[in-house]
Write an enzyme that holds these catalytic residues in place. Structure first.
Site, PDB file in Angstrom:
ATOM      1  N   CYS A   1       0.864  -1.177   0.000  1.00  0.00           N
ATOM      2  CA  CYS A   1       0.000   0.000   0.000  1.00  0.00           C
ATOM      3  C   CYS A   1       0.902   1.229   0.000  1.00  0.00           C
ATOM      4  O   CYS A   1       2.121   1.115  -0.104  1.00  0.00           O
ATOM      5  CB  CYS A   1      -0.957  -0.010   1.189  1.00  0.00           C
ATOM      6  SG  CYS A   1      -0.146  -0.125   2.795  1.00  0.00           S
ATOM      7  N   THR A   2       0.334   2.397   0.131  1.00  0.00           N
ATOM      8  CA  THR A   2       1.110   3.633  -0.020  1.00  0.00           C
ATOM      9  C   THR A   2       2.191   3.785   1.047  1.00  0.00           C
ATOM     10  O   THR A   2       3.349   4.018   0.744  1.00  0.00           O
ATOM     11  CB  THR A   2       0.182   4.863   0.014  1.00  0.00           C
ATOM     12  OG1 THR A   2      -0.851   4.698  -0.952  1.00  0.00           O
ATOM     13  CG2 THR A   2       0.964   6.142  -0.287  1.00  0.00           C
TER      14      THR A   2
END
Length: 310
Positions: free
Chosen positions: A178-179
């Site tokens: 994810c980010t």
């Protein structure tokens, strides 16, 4: 030449039974040090992205780390020339990242962390199922080569997607990213609870991968969506060329901006046919406020988000 603004994405899963009482002191620490952005507090920890001068970010981190529970708070940094946030906020939440499944606790069970330097080797293994845990509009901007796109609009949809598409008895190795790393903490904890045995996730997320892996060795394709006014960043962490629609918050590229359905602050090709007349008028009014504030060199109003009406 002015110093660049430091943008710090930070989080920590840790029990904060007094999180309600922490709100005001934390907000004061941010305001005292000129820190803008939003931090979320919940019983399960802290999460958010903030920005300030180097001195301001260092002072906030020192304030947080003075609390023994937050001494090792995870944080990633990037830089920009202009302040990417307009306000300073501390919000109280039930979850610092909303999965919506009771009992999922990364403090009790979490997948195997993979350092950025080891990530390429892991996801190049043909036996590894690589899942992008981010939302559809984020994946559309960029992702790792070969990653599965769940096409979720919110993280709450992730558990149902996993149940409908994957089987612990068949998918022996799962890698997720994810980010900034926080979503994968919960996603990996959830999947372990569902019986998946070998669950890996990228430590520090895509932003840490950008920091540590040379661009010539990158397996990332495209930009990475970030939750501030830069909208996206490239592998070298420089600001990308995307804008963001103030109506639906979807990133818009040069092609989108050429569309007949693109009106700055009002609509874009992703939302023009879903906006009610009431919402469209509200967005137009907000855009006028933004343009007036810019002309008068006043604080920028927050972009209109029609989803908030739902």
């Amino acid at each position: 030449m002015s110093q660049p603004i430091v943008v710090a994405a930070l989080y920590k899963f840790v029990t904060l039974e007094d999180y309600v009482e922490l709100r005001e002191p934390l907000l004061k620490a941010m305001l005292d040090n000129g820190v803008k952005g939003t931090l979320l507090l919940a019983n399960e920890g802290i999460n958010g992205t903030v920005s300030a001068t180097r001195e301001g970010i260092d002072a906030l981190l020192a304030w947080l780390r003075a609390d023994p529970r937050l001494v090792d708070v995870d944080h990633k940094e990037s830089y920009c020339d202009e302040q990417p946030f307009y306000r300073t906020k501390v919000k109280l939440k039930k979850e610092i990242v909303t999965l919506g499944v009771p009992g999922v606790d990364p403090n009790k069970a979490v997948g195997t962390y993979v350092e950025p330097k080891d990530w390429n080797a892991l996801i190049s293994d043909p036996e590894v199922l690589l899942i992008d845990t981010r939302n559809d509009y984020e994946v559309a901007i960029g992702t790792f080569k070969g990653a599965v796109d769940p096409k979720t609009e919110t993280f709450r949809e992730f558990p149902d997607y996993i149940k409908a598409n994957f089987d612990p008895s068949k998918h022996k190795k799962v890698a997720m990213f994810c980010t900034g790393g926080i979503r994968c903490e919960k996603a990996s904890s959830y999947m372990l609870g569902e019986g998946f045995e070998a669950v890996y996730h990228l430590k520090g997320g895509v932003l840490k991968y950008f920091e540590e892996v040379p661009q010539e060795e990158s397996l990332w394709d495209g930009d990475c969506f970030v939750f501030d006014n830069r909208v996206t960043v490239r592998h070298d962490l420089s600001e990308g060329e995307y804008d963001q629609c103030h109506a639906c918050r979807h990133p818009v590229d040069a092609k989108d901006r050429e569309s007949e359905h693109y009106s700055p602050g009002v609509s874009c090709p992703h939302c023009w046919d879903t906006l009610s007349e009431k919402t469209r008028r509200s967005a137009m009014d907000r855009q006028k406020q933004i343009e007036l504030a810019k002309a008068r060199n006043q604080p920028h109003p927050i972009g209109y988000n029609y989803k908030a009406e739902a």
